[in-house]
Structures are given as C-alpha cells and as structure tokens.
Design a protein around this motif. Sequence first.
Motif, PDB file in Angstrom:
ATOM      1  N   VAL A 124       0.815  -1.206   0.000  1.00 21.83           N
ATOM      2  CA  VAL A 124       0.000   0.000   0.000  1.00 21.83           C
ATOM      3  C   VAL A 124       0.855   1.264   0.000  1.00 21.83           C
ATOM      4  O   VAL A 124       0.421   2.332  -0.458  1.00 21.83           O
ATOM      5  N   VAL A 125       2.082   1.142   0.506  1.00 22.46           N
ATOM      6  CA  VAL A 125       2.998   2.286   0.542  1.00 22.46           C
ATOM      7  C   VAL A 125       3.287   2.793  -0.865  1.00 22.46           C
ATOM      8  O   VAL A 125       3.352   3.996  -1.110  1.00 22.46           O
ATOM      9  N   HIS A 126       3.431   1.871  -1.798  1.00 26.22           N
ATOM     10  CA  HIS A 126       3.726   2.255  -3.181  1.00 26.22           C
ATOM     11  C   HIS A 126       2.467   2.697  -3.924  1.00 26.22           C
ATOM     12  O   HIS A 126       2.542   3.491  -4.860  1.00 26.22           O
ATOM     13  N   GLU A 163      -3.172  11.402   5.329  1.00 26.77           N
ATOM     14  CA  GLU A 163      -3.043   9.992   4.952  1.00 26.77           C
ATOM     15  C   GLU A 163      -1.636   9.483   5.225  1.00 26.77           C
ATOM     16  O   GLU A 163      -1.455   8.378   5.777  1.00 26.77           O
ATOM     17  N   ILE A 164      -0.627  10.276   4.853  1.00 29.88           N
ATOM     18  CA  ILE A 164       0.766   9.846   5.001  1.00 29.88           C
ATOM     19  C   ILE A 164       1.188   9.766   6.465  1.00 29.88           C
ATOM     20  O   ILE A 164       1.803   8.789   6.907  1.00 29.88           O
ATOM     21  N   THR A 165       0.867  10.802   7.232  1.00 27.78           N
ATOM     22  CA  THR A 165       1.405  10.919   8.592  1.00 27.78           C
ATOM     23  C   THR A 165       0.545  10.246   9.655  1.00 27.78           C
ATOM     24  O   THR A 165       1.072   9.699  10.624  1.00 27.78           O
ATOM     25  N   LEU A 174      10.452   8.176   4.193  1.00 26.61           N
ATOM     26  CA  LEU A 174       9.469   7.886   3.165  1.00 26.61           C
ATOM     27  C   LEU A 174       8.405   8.978   3.089  1.00 26.61           C
ATOM     28  O   LEU A 174       7.996   9.411   2.007  1.00 26.61           O
ATOM     29  N   ALA A 175       7.955   9.432   4.265  1.00 29.69           N
ATOM     30  CA  ALA A 175       6.934  10.476   4.307  1.00 29.69           C
ATOM     31  C   ALA A 175       7.438  11.743   3.632  1.00 29.69           C
ATOM     32  O   ALA A 175       6.706  12.376   2.852  1.00 29.69           O
ATOM     33  N   ILE A 176       8.687  12.109   3.907  1.00 23.69           N
ATOM     34  CA  ILE A 176       9.257  13.324   3.304  1.00 23.69           C
ATOM     35  C   ILE A 176       9.327  13.182   1.786  1.00 23.69           C
ATOM     36  O   ILE A 176       8.998  14.113   1.036  1.00 23.69           O
ATOM     37  N   ASN A 177       9.727  12.005   1.316  1.00 24.27           N
ATOM     38  CA  ASN A 177       9.828  11.786  -0.129  1.00 24.27           C
ATOM     39  C   ASN A 177       8.462  11.919  -0.798  1.00 24.27           C
ATOM     40  O   ASN A 177       8.325  12.614  -1.817  1.00 24.27           O
TER      41      ASN A 177
END
Length: 254
Positions: A124-126, A163-165, A174-177
């Motif tokens: 799901v990360v991708h 959603e990311i954090t 990963l979050a920063i990217n």
Amino acid sequence: SQNEEVIRSALAQPWWRLQFAGELESRFDQSIADNQSKQTRNNYFLAVFFVNLFGTADYQFLPDVYLTAWLIRFAVITPMFLIVIWAEFYSRAAVRRGIATMALMLVTSAGLMYPVTISQSPDVVHYQVGVVVVVLFSNLLTDMRFALALIASAIFSLMYLAEITVFLNLPSYLAINYVLVMFSTVSLSLVATYRRERHMRQVFLMLALLEVAEQRQLEANESLRLLADKDPLTGLANRRRLDEEFPKLWREAM
C-alpha cells in the motif's frame, strides 16, 4: 471611449489579480465557455477511462480491500464523473463548472485514499502515491479557474498529509519523499493553471481592444465618406455624390 478605458485598466491589473470588473468578466466567460466546455467534457471521458483502468491495480496492491476500492471506484467515482459531464453540457457558468470540478476532484481523492488507509497490504505504501494524478488532471485538463484550483489543491494537500502521517504512519524518510512528490506536483500544476488563465485573459483583452480599434476605423471611414460627399460651404451633396447616386436612380426609373 469608456469601454476602451475599462479594457486598458484590466490590462494594467497586477499579476496576482485574475478577475475583471463587472460586465467585462461576463464577456470573458461567454467568449470561452463553448470551447472550454467541449474540451473539458472530452477530458472527463478520458479521466473515466483511466480511473477504471486503475481498478486492476486495486486487486494487485490492495488484495484485502479491493472489493471496497472497486465499489468506490465503479459505483461512486465513475457515476460522479458522468454526472459532471452531463452538467458541463448544459452549464455555461464558469463558476458553477469550476465548483463541480473541485467537488469531483476532492471526492475522487478521498475515495481513492480511503481503501489505502484501511488496507493491511505491505504494498500500500507504493500504491498511495498514484492519487496525485487526480490533482494533476484537475489543474491541467479541466477549465477550473486558478482561484478554485488553489483552494482545491490546498484541501487535497491536507488530506494527503493526513493519509501519510496519521493513517499510514510511514517512516520519516518515506513520508518526506512522498510529500515532496505531492508538493512538487501540486505546485507545478498550479503554476501552469495560473499561466494558462492569465494568457487567456490577456488574449481576450487584446482582441477586445482590436474590436474597439476596428469600430473606430469604421466610424472614421464613414465620417470621411460623408465629408467627401458634401460641399463644405452649403452642406449639400456635391458632384461626387451625384455621380454615385445618379446611376442608381436612373436604373430605378428605367
């Protein structure tokens, strides 16, 4: 004339102001409504195709919630696109079209984000980064004005950050990217949206000035024609006017 003063005043507006005063804004909307509406409807059909095409990715990246993702994609998002396409066919008001596009963008974004937040799949990360395509489409391939695009993009950015954090709780690197990818996409598409609208407005104003100049030229030519046809002392029609009118009168008499 007063009309020319209004047009030149609009040309002198500061770069950050993308709104004409009074009737001039209505004339601008009418001048681009038909063409923009047709182009946007065609782009919506293209969007429906790709929205449904990405359903194959739901099955691969969200195997535990792909049925939920399909329900949202096919039973909610796709019908909304079709409704907006139908509304675009009848609406010629730029503000209403823009609000409909903004609502569609935000609902589509939320609908695509929700399955990601409830899935336990490691992939799901991708998968989640694909949602930025929605803001890219709405800012570049619709007729949404820059002001509405800015508001919609800001709301989308907050949703994506949440959603990311909060929901995915990704590692910081990963979050920063992903945030940088989102921020770059949103920013560049907004710059393109601003430049497109400003260019359209500048072209409209230049064409309006050209129409004013053409009207003045016609009026000047008519004044010269009247002067050339009259005797300056008596104000009566001269020999030149007689030479023009006599053949017509003779044909009518015959």
